[in-house]
Write a protein that holds these residues in place. Structure first.
Motif, short mmCIF file in Angstrom:
data_model
loop_
_atom_site.label_atom_id
_atom_site.label_comp_id
_atom_site.label_asym_id
_atom_site.label_seq_id
_atom_site.Cartn_x
_atom_site.Cartn_y
_atom_site.Cartn_z
N MET A 1 0.85 -1.17 0.00
CA MET A 1 0.00 0.00 0.00
C MET A 1 0.90 1.24 0.00
O MET A 1 1.94 1.28 0.64
CB MET A 1 -0.90 0.00 1.25
N ARG A 2 0.48 2.26 -0.71
CA ARG A 2 1.24 3.50 -0.79
C ARG A 2 1.20 4.22 0.55
O ARG A 2 0.22 4.13 1.28
CB ARG A 2 0.64 4.42 -1.86
N GLN A 3 2.28 4.92 0.88
CA GLN A 3 2.36 5.65 2.14
C GLN A 3 2.89 7.04 1.88
O GLN A 3 4.10 7.26 1.86
CB GLN A 3 3.25 4.90 3.14
N ALA A 17 -2.69 6.62 2.50
CA ALA A 17 -2.55 5.80 1.31
C ALA A 17 -2.89 6.61 0.05
O ALA A 17 -2.41 6.30 -1.03
CB ALA A 17 -3.46 4.58 1.40
N GLN A 18 -3.70 7.66 0.20
CA GLN A 18 -4.06 8.48 -0.96
C GLN A 18 -3.39 9.84 -0.83
O GLN A 18 -3.45 10.48 0.22
CB GLN A 18 -5.58 8.66 -1.03
N LYS A 45 4.15 1.12 -8.43
CA LYS A 45 2.91 0.40 -8.15
C LYS A 45 3.07 -1.07 -8.52
O LYS A 45 3.76 -1.40 -9.49
CB LYS A 45 1.75 0.98 -8.95
#
Length: 81
Positions: A1-3, A17-18, A45
């Motif tokens: 998950m993006r951080q 995350a966003q 990604k």
């Protein structure tokens, strides 16, 4: 998950995350007078796996354009006449 992180110096104030959520949080803190900034996550990604239709065993077909509306015309489309 993006951080994505909102930083105050070298301290993490917020992690999201966003990216839009991190930017909104940073703007709210800046309005309060806190000098913070957003550090976007630059990791690549993960590629998405192909989804298989359980009924046919075949992959789902991708839409022909970005918004999901294909080349078919609706019944109310007047430009066809």
């Amino acid at each position: 998950m993006r951080q994505h992180k909102v930083m105050l110096g070298d301290k993490v104030l917020y992690q999201a995350a966003q990216l839009s959520h991190a930017r909104r949080f940073a703007q709210a803190r800046q309005a309060e007078g806190v000098a913070c900034y957003v550090v976007p996550d630059t990791t690549a990604k993960k590629p998405r796996s192909v989804r298989i239709n359980a009924l046919t065993g075949q992959p789902y077909k991708k839409p022909s354009c970005r918004n999901g509306v294909g080349p078919h015309r609706s019944a109310t489309d007047d430009s066809a006449s």
